[in-house]
Design a protein around this motif. Structure first.
Motif, short mmCIF file in Angstrom:
data_model
loop_
_atom_site.label_atom_id
_atom_site.label_comp_id
_atom_site.label_asym_id
_atom_site.label_seq_id
_atom_site.Cartn_x
_atom_site.Cartn_y
_atom_site.Cartn_z
N GLU A 93 -10.58 16.41 7.36
CA GLU A 93 -9.59 15.40 7.76
C GLU A 93 -10.05 13.99 7.38
O GLU A 93 -9.26 13.15 6.97
CB GLU A 93 -9.34 15.47 9.27
CG GLU A 93 -8.56 16.70 9.72
CD GLU A 93 -7.16 16.79 9.14
OE1 GLU A 93 -6.47 15.76 9.07
OE2 GLU A 93 -6.77 17.91 8.74
N GLN A 141 1.64 14.65 1.84
CA GLN A 141 0.52 15.18 2.63
C GLN A 141 0.96 15.76 3.97
O GLN A 141 0.14 16.27 4.72
CB GLN A 141 -0.52 14.09 2.84
CG GLN A 141 0.08 12.81 3.36
CD GLN A 141 -0.97 11.74 3.59
OE1 GLN A 141 -2.01 12.02 4.13
NE2 GLN A 141 -0.69 10.53 3.16
N VAL A 193 -6.63 9.48 0.74
CA VAL A 193 -5.26 8.94 0.73
C VAL A 193 -5.30 7.42 0.73
O VAL A 193 -4.51 6.75 0.07
CB VAL A 193 -4.47 9.48 1.94
CG1 VAL A 193 -3.17 8.71 2.10
CG2 VAL A 193 -4.18 10.95 1.77
N GLY A 194 -6.26 6.87 1.48
CA GLY A 194 -6.36 5.42 1.54
C GLY A 194 -6.83 4.82 0.23
O GLY A 194 -6.40 3.74 -0.17
N ARG A 254 -3.44 4.18 10.90
CA ARG A 254 -4.58 3.44 10.36
C ARG A 254 -4.12 2.07 9.87
O ARG A 254 -4.73 1.05 10.20
CB ARG A 254 -5.22 4.23 9.21
CG ARG A 254 -6.53 3.63 8.73
CD ARG A 254 -7.16 4.52 7.65
NE ARG A 254 -6.45 4.45 6.39
CZ ARG A 254 -6.60 3.46 5.51
NH1 ARG A 254 -7.42 2.47 5.74
NH2 ARG A 254 -5.91 3.46 4.38
N THR A 278 0.86 -1.17 0.00
CA THR A 278 0.00 0.00 0.00
C THR A 278 0.90 1.22 0.00
O THR A 278 1.64 1.45 0.95
CB THR A 278 -0.87 0.02 1.27
OG1 THR A 278 -1.59 -1.20 1.34
CG2 THR A 278 -1.84 1.18 1.23
N ILE A 279 0.87 1.96 -1.10
CA ILE A 279 1.73 3.14 -1.21
C ILE A 279 1.05 4.32 -0.51
O ILE A 279 -0.13 4.56 -0.71
CB ILE A 279 1.99 3.51 -2.68
CG1 ILE A 279 2.45 2.28 -3.48
CG2 ILE A 279 2.95 4.67 -2.79
CD1 ILE A 279 3.90 2.02 -3.52
N HIS A 317 -9.76 13.60 3.68
CA HIS A 317 -8.33 13.44 3.39
C HIS A 317 -7.88 12.00 3.64
O HIS A 317 -7.26 11.37 2.80
CB HIS A 317 -7.55 14.40 4.28
CG HIS A 317 -6.06 14.31 4.13
ND1 HIS A 317 -5.32 15.26 3.49
CD2 HIS A 317 -5.19 13.36 4.53
CE1 HIS A 317 -4.06 14.91 3.49
NE2 HIS A 317 -3.94 13.76 4.14
N THR A 318 -8.22 11.49 4.83
CA THR A 318 -7.80 10.14 5.20
C THR A 318 -8.36 9.10 4.23
O THR A 318 -7.64 8.20 3.77
CB THR A 318 -8.26 9.81 6.63
OG1 THR A 318 -7.80 10.84 7.48
CG2 THR A 318 -7.72 8.48 7.09
N ALA A 365 -1.19 9.78 10.50
CA ALA A 365 -2.56 9.27 10.55
C ALA A 365 -2.68 7.99 9.72
O ALA A 365 -3.28 7.01 10.15
CB ALA A 365 -3.52 10.34 10.02
N GLU A 366 -2.08 8.03 8.54
CA GLU A 366 -2.16 6.87 7.65
C GLU A 366 -1.38 5.70 8.23
O GLU A 366 -1.81 4.55 8.18
CB GLU A 366 -1.62 7.27 6.27
CG GLU A 366 -2.01 6.38 5.13
CD GLU A 366 -3.51 6.22 4.94
OE1 GLU A 366 -4.28 6.95 5.57
OE2 GLU A 366 -3.89 5.31 4.19
#
Lengths: 430, 320
Positions: free
Chosen positions: B266, A80, B273-274, A91, A74-75, B269-270, A87-88
């Motif tokens: 936010e 950002q 991006v995912g 997750r 997962t790139i 955004h999350t 955050a990513e």
């Protein structure tokens, strides 16, 4: 209130621990988070890394995955900013299918992610960030860097420069205006003080990151008449600088050192004799890389798929995948064939020594890596229509690293001119 | 109106169970609330008709203040950090504001931008003090003398942020009802009349500016201890732009607007991006355009409108 908060905290912590300590079944698929720049100016460097990851995943899967389990990357785009990246990361780390992260390109993101990795107990392989601050004054149990760092990298350039040009007296520095550029300037100056104290730094320029015009800098550098110019500009900045400096004769007027120059060899016609290199040993045309069938196959497949041969960010990414694969395999073996947990993978990564596409990656006790440093000068190629690196030398990574626990800059100052004699000669790596 | 409050209470309760329902969302929401504080500050100035494209400076000032206090003074209590950062940022805001609130329109916007970029440059260049572009690491603060793990601390911080959001929202509503709150709005509608009423526009704006800076500082301090790392990027102009966008997107009609906008942004955004690492910018941009085209009052406008509709429908039922 105190008690409630504390109890709640403990409860949550034990919940997290409990889920991690559970026996791991062999998963359907291995997920790995890959953090790199896929947008913005640093993507000039990050995209070859992302492409390398994509190809590596396909190659590993074509060869049966890791212990029969296919891999999926997962790139995540680092453009950002730190919050988005964290955050990513959080997750992805919250999902059990992710057991290793390959992060990150930017040093600031690596520094910001390191405490998160500790907190989430997530094995994290630094694929590119090379600040020597990462392991300085702190014990990191989940961050591993089987890649080079700024100390051996930039000490090596000074050593090479003095080996081929022992008489230089006037040196100019032009680096990007952020931590990487300033760190490199400090290291280069410290190395000159150690190896040849009478060298004078005649100009120190720090153009801002992403600058479009370098005419002022080129004028300053020409006027300063340095014997040598050192630069660790990279990506689009390096390309811009070189395109503007070359017509004005700067690259031939002084002995130029482009520390990250390997990335532009296929894009720009550099004059012969420019000292270029990469961070670490990630050049696909070194004797070691060319002697490895897998590396040659990787480079050819990369060229077919993406229209360009791999550059060193690609090789660093590919090598990081090899380290991850080796750690998985070691952990599975240590676990008697059972699927390993994150902690068991982290244990396998500690002190790992494994062959990569371009050499060997070896981690020492603080999880920082010993990686050889390859440097050479530009020269014509018989096979390719672009310049290649010739007159190469391969410095041993360990010889150029400050001993464990020592302040790296202070260590450089303790080196003497005699140290240069212990290093291999330019051209000795054939 | 009652429906609106019920709606907010429900949303608040939904947020409160996030750490248990979706742990990964906890960090995203902490940051969203932190940025929400800064966006409320920006929205306050927007009510006076002034756009500040430099408020990220105060957000960064709050973050760096928190970092400096932990690293240099050894004081590491969360509440001390939040209060001190807010106060320090308020002082900076008052100093900068004393000069900036003399200007209006584009001049105000551009001067804010200029000052914030000077601040950004200082953070990047004062390498020995601020750590340059690599920033500074912020250790985990203690909470009322207790040393927590980062995971435990994050949960505490989330609820502290949530509580602060409720408090600030409550105070904000009162402020907007107060004479000072009305004076801020009056600067936008008719500044000359305000002066004729004997109210100094300069003082009103300076107070508003100081409050808005303090709010941004509070947000920055929360972000700093949540992320655990401060960077000059916090003060970059794109962040300031982001704050203005958040305020406008959420709607400046009420205090809840910027928070709604921030949480919405936010989360988008999350998700973006995912979903697509190559196209998240595009998804964000498209979402913003949709909101701006179809919800000129911002998301808050949508909430109040639907609440109004429901209440008028109920009113109709009662009548019949």
């Amino acid at each position: 209130m105190k008690h409630i908060v504390r109890t709640a905290g403990t409860l949550m912590a034990s919940l997290v621990l409990a889920t991690q300590a559970m026996a791991q079944d062999k998963p359907e698929q291995i997920d790995v988070g890959v953090f790199t720049f896929t947008s913005g100016a640093p993507a000039a460097y990050g995209q070859p890394g992302a492409q390398g990851a994509e190809l590596m995943v396909d190659l590993i899967n074509a060869a049966g995955g890791i212990d029969g389990v296919p891999l999926r990357a997962t790139i995540v785009d680092e453009a950002q900013g730190a919050e988005g990246v964290i955050a990513e990361y959080r997750r992805l780390a919250g999902e059990t299918s992710y057991q290793v992260m390959i992060a990150a390109l930017s040093s600031s993101n690596c520094l910001a992610l390191a405490p998160v990795a500790e907190q989430m107990q997530m094995p994290t392989i630094s694929w590119n960030c090379d600040t020597h601050q990462l392991f300085l004054n702190q014990q990191l149990d989940y961050t591993f860097r089987p890649n080079g760092n700024t100390i051996p990298e930039f000490v090596a350039y000074v050593a090479y420069l003095l080996q081929v040009n022992p008489d230089i007296e006037r040196v100019a520095i032009i680096n990007p205006d952020y931590a990487f550029g300033h760190d490199a300037a400090e290291i280069v100056k410290a190395a000159f003080r150690a190896f040849k104290p009478d060298v004078e730094i005649v100009a120190e320029l720090f153009p801002s990151l992403g600058a479009s015009s370098y005419q002022t800098e080129v004028s300053r550098l020409s006027a300063a008449r340095p014997d040598a110019i050192f630069s660790n500009l990279w990506g689009a900045d390096l390309e811009n600088f070189v395109r503007q400096a070359q017509p004005r004769g700067l690259l031939t007027q002084s002995q130029t050192v482009l520390a990250l120059g390997e990335t532009i060899l296929q894009r720009i016609d550099l004059p012969d004799g420019v000292i270029v290199g990469m961070l670490g040993d990630g050049y696909w045309l070194t004797p070691d890389a060319q002697a490895n069938e897998d590396t040659v196959a990787f480079a050819e497949e990369y060229a077919t798929r993406f229209g360009e041969y791999p550059v060193f960010p690609t090789m660093k990414m590919a090598n990081s995948f090899m380290v991850m694969k080796a750690a998985y395999e070691a952990a599975i073996e240590a676990n008697d064939g059972e699927w390993p947990s994150r902690d068991e993978i982290a244990a396998a990564l500690g002190g790992i020594e494994t062959a990569t596409f371009t050499g060997t990656a070896r981690l020492r006790e603080d999880n920082d890596g010993y990686v050889d440093q390859v440097i050479g000068v530009t020269g014509p190629s018989d096979t390719y229509d672009f310049s290649v690196i010739t007159n190469m030398v391969r410095y041993d990574g360990e010889a150029l690293m400050a001993p464990l626990g020592e302040d790296p800059i202070a260590w450089i100052e303790t080196l003497t001119p005699e140290f240069l004699e212990t290093l291999p000669e330019p051209g000795s790596y054939k | 109106m009652k429906i609106l409050y019920a709606l907010f209470a429900a949303a608040f309760a939904a947020l409160a169970i996030v750490p248990f329902a979706a742990p990964w969302l906890q960090f995203v929401l902490t940051i969203a609330i932190a940025k929400g504080f800064a966006a409320v500050g920006v929205a306050l100035l927007l009510r006076a008709g002034l756009i500040s494209i430099g408020h990220a400076m105060f957000y960064a000032a709050g973050a760096y203040t928190a970092a400096f206090i932990v690293l240099r003074s050894g004081i590491s209590d969360l509440f001390v950090l939040l209060i001190a950062s807010t106060l320090v940022t308020a002082v900076i805001g008052a100093l900068v504001g004393a000069y900036l609130v003399r200007y209006r329109a584009i001049f105000f916007a551009m001067l804010n931008l200029a000052v914030s970029m000077v601040f950004f440059a200082l953070l990047s260049k004062l390498y020995g003090i601020t750590g340059g572009t690599d920033g500074l690491r912020v250790p985990v603060p203690t909470v009322l003398g207790m040393t927590l793990t980062k995971a435990g601390f994050d949960i505490v911080l989330f609820y502290v942020a949530l509580a602060l959001m409720a408090i600030i929202a409550g105070l904000g509503v009162q402020f907007l009802k107060s004479p000072l709150g009305h004076a801020v709005g009056a600067i936008h509608t008719n500044e000359v009349r305000l002066e004729y009423l004997g109210v100094s526009a300069w003082s009103v704006l300076l107070i508003a500016y100081t409050i808005s800076a303090a709010l941004a500082g509070l947000g920055g301090a929360i972000a700093a201890v949540s992320i655990g790392h401060v960077l000059p990027d916090y003060a970059y102009w794109t962040e300031s732009g982001h704050l203005v966008l958040t305020a406008v997107l959420g709607g400046i009609g009420g205090v809840a607007g910027p928070f709604i906008g921030s949480i919405f942004l936010e989360i988008v955004h999350t998700v973006a991006v995912g979903v697509a690492h190559n196209a998240w910018n595009l998804i964000m941009g498209a979402t913003l355009l949709l909101v701006i085209f179809f919800l000129p009052q911002g998301l808050y406008g949508l909430v109040t409108k639907s609440a109004d509709k429901t209440s008028s429908a109920k009113l109709g039922e009662n009548k019949s």
